[in-house]
Design an enzyme around this catalytic site. Structure first.
Site, short mmCIF file in Angstrom:
data_model
loop_
_atom_site.label_atom_id
_atom_site.label_comp_id
_atom_site.label_asym_id
_atom_site.label_seq_id
_atom_site.Cartn_x
_atom_site.Cartn_y
_atom_site.Cartn_z
N SER A 1 53.79 -14.61 19.60
CA SER A 1 54.34 -13.45 20.32
C SER A 1 55.14 -12.51 19.42
CB SER A 1 55.26 -14.00 21.43
OG SER A 1 56.18 -13.02 21.85
N GLY A 2 54.79 -11.25 19.47
CA GLY A 2 55.57 -10.25 18.72
C GLY A 2 57.00 -10.17 19.21
N LEU A 3 57.17 -10.31 20.51
CA LEU A 3 58.53 -10.26 21.08
C LEU A 3 59.36 -11.45 20.58
CD1 LEU A 3 60.67 -9.14 23.03
CD2 LEU A 3 59.55 -10.40 24.87
N ASP B 1 61.41 -5.35 18.93
CA ASP B 1 59.95 -5.48 19.04
C ASP B 1 59.40 -4.07 19.19
OD1 ASP B 1 57.36 -6.33 19.46
OD2 ASP B 1 57.69 -6.89 21.56
N ASP C 1 49.50 -12.01 18.39
CA ASP C 1 49.82 -10.67 18.92
C ASP C 1 49.94 -9.74 17.70
OD1 ASP C 1 51.00 -8.47 20.05
OD2 ASP C 1 52.82 -9.50 20.70
N ASP D 1 50.10 -6.34 17.85
CA ASP D 1 50.60 -5.01 18.25
C ASP D 1 49.46 -3.99 18.26
OD1 ASP D 1 53.05 -6.17 18.57
OD2 ASP D 1 53.88 -5.47 16.69
N GLU E 1 46.69 -3.82 21.01
CA GLU E 1 46.96 -3.05 22.23
C GLU E 1 46.75 -1.56 22.00
OE1 GLU E 1 50.91 -4.83 22.09
OE2 GLU E 1 51.82 -2.84 22.24
N LYS F 1 54.61 0.95 18.16
CA LYS F 1 54.65 0.51 19.56
C LYS F 1 56.07 0.16 19.96
CE LYS F 1 55.17 -3.42 20.77
NZ LYS F 1 54.27 -4.57 20.94
N ASN G 1 57.99 -2.45 22.83
CA ASN G 1 57.70 -3.54 23.78
C ASN G 1 57.49 -2.97 25.18
OD1 ASN G 1 58.75 -5.67 25.93
ND2 ASN G 1 57.92 -6.78 24.19
N SER G 2 56.54 -3.51 25.89
CA SER G 2 56.12 -2.96 27.18
C SER G 2 57.22 -2.98 28.24
CB SER G 2 54.90 -3.73 27.70
OG SER G 2 53.88 -3.68 26.74
N ARG H 1 43.91 -5.13 24.48
CA ARG H 1 44.96 -5.08 25.51
C ARG H 1 45.11 -3.67 26.07
NH1 ARG H 1 51.01 -7.33 24.31
NH2 ARG H 1 52.20 -5.72 25.36
N HIS I 1 47.90 -5.54 31.11
CA HIS I 1 49.33 -5.78 31.19
C HIS I 1 49.95 -4.97 32.33
CE1 HIS I 1 52.86 -7.63 29.94
NE2 HIS I 1 53.19 -6.95 28.85
C1 SPV Z 1 54.67 -10.34 23.29
O1 SPV Z 1 54.91 -11.50 23.66
O2 SPV Z 1 55.11 -9.86 22.25
C2 SPV Z 1 53.85 -9.46 24.11
C3 SPV Z 1 53.87 -9.61 25.56
O3 SPV Z 1 53.23 -8.56 23.59
S1 SPV Z 1 55.06 -8.55 26.16
O4 SPV Z 1 56.34 -8.85 25.60
O5 SPV Z 1 54.99 -8.76 27.59
O6 SPV Z 1 54.68 -7.17 25.86
MG MG Z 2 53.92 -8.10 21.72
#
Ligand code: SPV
Ligand code: MG
Length: 303
Positions: A58-60, A70, A97, A99, A126, A132, A134-135, A170, A201
């Site tokens: 996970s990027g986060l 992130d 992930d 990005d 994505e 980017k 974080n969403s 994504r 997402h």
């Molecule tokens: C991550 O886990 O880094 C993701 C999922 O990309 S989210 O944080 O929901 O964007």
């Molecule tokens: Mg991510």
């Protein structure tokens, strides 16, 4: 030109094929495939021990572990090195992930070569603009054009050496405030460009957006979801909606942050570690997770 690396004699390459093939087997099998997020060797090992099917690098989580936003701050090398550590620690396939793919189509090509060579089973990119965000973060999310993102997907699929390496595309349409028609148009275009699965997402509290998408999509490629905000949904709900992969993307890190903060605060306030001793893992468990016993056994044999 794609080759089936499982036919090659080089052991390192065989391993690449095996983990990607393993993930493809999961996608082709029955039931929902469950991934959990991890950010280093130990969290990957905990995910594996908990019985998940695969690991989401996970990027986060990884950004949090570095203490940086992130938001496209970590370099590809930093993220790759972390994914590599996880991959070398566990037998499960890693889905990384990645990005937005660290740039344009040529950067994606380079990325695929590096991740595949490291034995990572697959990657997810994505359709946002670099850098980017974080969403779930406040702020306007800018999407890439469909044709630019298709170019990245095509570059990725041409760059991979093994037939099995997996590319998840994504779709961030819902995150950017667009509707299901926009999400579907993007997903169809990404499938046409060669993606192996679609991650749809959503940051809504209800799963309606992703369920609506899955209904209209009708299973052209496996659908992947990340139920962070719609956390009340059950596995059987996802299965009934035709969703193939569920990623619990950040729960291990959120659990760790809470446990570490509470433990440190309790020690600071009480002036002793007595109040936390019964709540924290014994050092023997850390040794177990490090596989210290294997090292000691080898030392004994060598003596
Ligand atoms: C991550 O886990 O880094 C993701 C999922 O990309 S989210 O944080 O929901 O964007
Ligand atoms: Mg991510």
């Amino acid at each position: 030109m794609m080759r089936d690396q499982s036919e090659e004699s080089n052991e390192g390459r065989k391993m690449i094929s095996n983990k990607s093939a393993l993930f493809r087997e999961l996608l082709a099998g029955s039931g929902v495939v469950r991934l959990a997020g991890a950010h280093n060797g130990i969290s990957a090992r905990l995910v594996e021990r908990s019985g998940f099917d695969a690991i989401w690098a996970s990027g986060l989580e990884i950004s949090t572990s570095y203490g940086v936003p992130d938001a496209g701050i970590l370099t590809m090398s930093e993220l790759l090195e972390t994914a590599r550590t996880m991959n070398e620690t566990v037998g499960l396939p890693i889905i990384a992930d990645c990005d937005t793919g660290f740039g344009e189509a040529r950067n994606v090509e380079h990325m695929i070569r590096r991740y595949e060579a490291a034995g990572i089973a697959g990657v997810c990119i994505e359709d946002k603009q670099f850098p980017k965000l974080n969403s779930f973060a406040e702020g306007q999310q800018e999407l890439a054009s469909i044709s630019d993102f298709q170019a990245k997907i095509r570059a990725a699929k041409e760059a991979q050496k093994s037939r099995d390496f997996v590319l998840i595309a994504r779709v961030e349409a819902f995150i950017a405030g667009r509707d299901v028609d926009d999400a579907l148009a993007r997903a169809y275009a990404y499938a046409d460009a060669g993606a192996d699965a679609i991650l749809i997402h959503s940051k809504e509290k209800s799963p309606n957006q992703v369920f609506g998408f899955a209904r209209s999509w009708q299973g052209r490629l496996p659908v992947v979801v990340v139920p962070t905000t719609y956390f009340r949904s059950q596995l059987c709900d996802f299965e009934a909606a035709g969703i193939k992969v569920v990623i619990y993307a950040n729960h291990a890190m959120r659990a760790a942050v809470k446990a570490m903060s509470e433990t440190l605060a309790a020690i600071k306030i009480s002036g002793s570690t007595e109040c936390v001793e019964h709540k924290i893992a014994p050092v023997s468990e850390l040794f177990e997770l490090q596989e210290m016993n294997r090292l000691l056994e080898r030392n004994t044999l060598a003596a």
